[in-house]
Write an enzyme that holds these catalytic residues in place. Structure first.
Site, short mmCIF file in Angstrom:
data_model
loop_
_atom_site.label_atom_id
_atom_site.label_comp_id
_atom_site.label_asym_id
_atom_site.label_seq_id
_atom_site.Cartn_x
_atom_site.Cartn_y
_atom_site.Cartn_z
N ARG A 58 0.84 -1.20 0.00
CA ARG A 58 0.00 0.00 0.00
C ARG A 58 0.88 1.24 0.00
NH1 ARG A 58 -4.88 1.50 4.22
NH2 ARG A 58 -3.30 1.00 5.79
N ASP A 93 -4.15 3.55 14.34
CA ASP A 93 -3.28 4.04 13.27
C ASP A 93 -3.74 5.44 12.91
OD1 ASP A 93 -5.55 3.75 11.70
OD2 ASP A 93 -4.74 2.13 10.46
#
Length: 573
Positions: free
Chosen positions: A204, A493
């Site tokens: 990613r 996160d």
């Protein structure tokens, strides 16, 4: 007239777009050049030269020469969409692309080799230790994350690329400061029987909105600008590893984050097509899975699949960024859009059910995999009671996803893999996916996607304090280079921190009243921030002072930065 403040990022984006799209200026002097090039402005650590080779930098320059201007134009378009939303225009299913949605004939490319079974995917950063743990986890896929689970320090960006380079060549190892050695137990790639000994890697890159300030792109007229984080992450990984992945029986696979329109998907498709031709890779080798994690993208799922159809494997329900996107988009639209405590925004509230069911039905109608999101609960090996609660909640979450028709899901910890796998195994039986479940029973409307009032709930004083604690503690971790942090038995996160700080901003600016009768204003928030500061356990090398400075900027100032990581990156990394 627009009354919403334009953020610094958006002003810079608009200026960059204007600069990029006008006719090239004629320049003279030592900085003028007829060829684009990439300048490295940061120190080179051990083995950095293996990644930042002249050939790789030349490839990055080609990518920027062709696509940086379009990227800036699309970021400027995001600004226009945000202004329209702030002034009362709701997202909608686009009338101009109705023919794409109505055409039942087209399908996406689907799973590439090694992506046929995606029942459980583990997410995590690309530092050497975490990479080895992911590859030894037993998951079907490893989302090698250079985005929300990685703090984009120069060290993390380049050494993450080194980790991936080594993993694909069977030379990844790590020795901890205590002398413990970590190695990958299996072989990366497919065996002769078509099985994989380790998870298939799907990388990613950073989103279109982020830059890499340690690399500067010099265009053909001699103007310089920070490189695109997306093109840097993608370009370095693709340049060094695409052929190697094919040799291993796999391919260059990517998760694409933070898209807000099908035009942004088209840009990625153009990047893929150019890159394959440029390096002599067969067209269609790349596979992309797109995270649907913005409210704008939720209304363009089919169009996104269509634009990427030659390279697309599926969509993912990026739940936490999706919630953040809704708060951000409608933050100044009045009380109807005010969210309750973060803990009350579950996957079973009506607007989240509409979003996930639309995603599954859209994917399966087009032959694409639907991948579920990540539950934030994580086990604690030192506390059986915490672990038991986490496993129970994860099992419930994954049971719902499997029952809804998802083809796989995410976890953030290896100990959760058996629990998640069991829920999908129970539904899949002899299959490796649920593409046969077309979910023709699903008919989602725009009103259902935007049905925020049905959440109900309220804001509590403790909910406010929790958000401040989570945001500050995560930001502090991020500033030290740790992008995925276990906080109070939840995996936090950048996306979950964004929810916390954006809720605080919304509550203050709406003058929200807590269930205890407290008006949430800037003065009271300062007392909350002070209280959180007093209760923290400080340690040598902590970044709490900087974290509080970032938090005040992104949660308490009148201007709302579109992403907290942008000012934090600009100022501190």
């Amino acid at each position: 007239m627009n009354t919403t403040p334009t953020s610094t990022l958006e002003r810079e984006t608009t200026r960059a777009s204007e600069t990029t799209t006008r006719e090239p200026a004629t320049t003279t002097g030592s900085f003028a050049t007829s060829q684009p090039w990439i300048e490295v402005t940061a120190p080179l650590g051990d083995r950095y030269s293996e990644i930042l080779t002249p050939e790789a930098l030349a490839f990055l320059a080609e990518l920027h020469d062709r696509f940086a201007g379009i990227r800036h134009d699309l970021l400027a378009a995001r600004l226009q969409t945000r202004v329209a939303s702030a002034n009362g225009r709701d997202p909608r299913f686009l009338p101009e692309t109705a023919s794409v949605r109505a055409d039942a004939s087209w399908r996406v490319a689907g799973a590439g080799p090694g992506l046929e079974d995606r029942r459980v995917e583990i997410t995590g950063p690309t530092d050497r230790k975490m990479a080895i743990n992911a590859l030894n986890s037993g998951a079907k896929v490893w989302l090698a994350d250079q985005e929300d689970a990685t703090s984009p320090t120069w060290t993390n960006v380049i050494e993450g690329q080194i980790s991936l380079f080594d993993a694909l060549r069977g030379q990844l190892s790590f020795t901890s400061p205590e002398g413990r050695e970590y190695t990958v137990a299996g072989r990366v790639g497919l065996t002769h029987g078509g099985e994989a000994e380790t998870p298939t890697i799907v990388m990613r890159p950073r989103g279109w909105h982020l830059v890499e300030k340690h690399l500067r792109f010099h265009d053909r007229s001699g103007r310089a600008m920070s490189a695109s984080g997306s093109l840097v992450d993608f370009g370095l990984y693709f340049f060094h590893n695409a052929r190697r992945l094919i040799e291993l029986g796999l391919g260059p696979y990517f998760y694409l984050p933070k898209l807000e329109s099908h035009r942004e998907a088209r840009l990625w498709n153009d990047v893929f097509s150019f890159s394959q031709d440029h390096l002599g890779i067969p067209q269609g080798t790349v596979r992309a899975t797109v995270l649907i994690e913005t409210i704008q993208a939720a209304f363009e799922m089919e169009e996104i699949l269509y634009e990427l159809r030659d390279h697309c494997a599926g969509l993912n329900a990026g739940r936490w960024d999706y919630i953040f996107s809704i708060i951000k988009t409608f933050r100044s639209r009045g009380r109807r859009w005010v969210f309750p405590d973060r803990s009350e925004i579950t996957m079973t509230v009506p607007f989240m059910r509409a979003y996930t069911e639309l995603l599954v039905s859209t994917c399966h109608r087009r032959g694409a995999y639907a991948i579920g999101g990540m539950s934030a609960f994580i086990p604690n090996r030192r506390d059986p009671e915490v672990t038991g609660r986490a496993l129970e909640k994860v099992a419930t979450d994954k049971r719902r996803e499997a029952g809804d028709g998802f083809d796989g899901t995410w976890v953030a910890h290896p100990d959760l893999i058996p629990t998640a796998r069991a829920e999908f195994d129970a539904v899949f039986e002899d299959r490796s996916d649920q593409l046969h479940r077309l979910r023709d029973d699903v008919h989602v409307t725009a009103a259902q996607l935007l049905d925020i009032p049905s959440i109900g709930g309220s804001v509590s004083e403790e909910g406010v304090r929790d958000n401040v604690r989570i945001a500050v503690r995560y930001i502090e971790s991020w500033l030290r280079g740790i992008g995925a942090a276990a906080i109070d038995n939840l995996m936090e996160d950048a996306a979950t921190a964004e929810i916390s700080r954006s809720q605080v901003w919304q509550w203050v600016n709406d003058n929200t009243i807590t269930r205890e009768g407290r008006r949430i204003d800037a003065a009271w928030l300062e007392t909350v921030v002070t209280g959180v500061s007093d209760e923290l356990e400080r340690f040598d090398g902590d970044r709490f002072d900087d974290a509080f400075a970032v938090f005040r900027q992104v949660a308490l100032e009148p201007e709302f930065p579109t992403f907290l990581t942008i000012p934090a990156y600009t100022r501190f990394l």
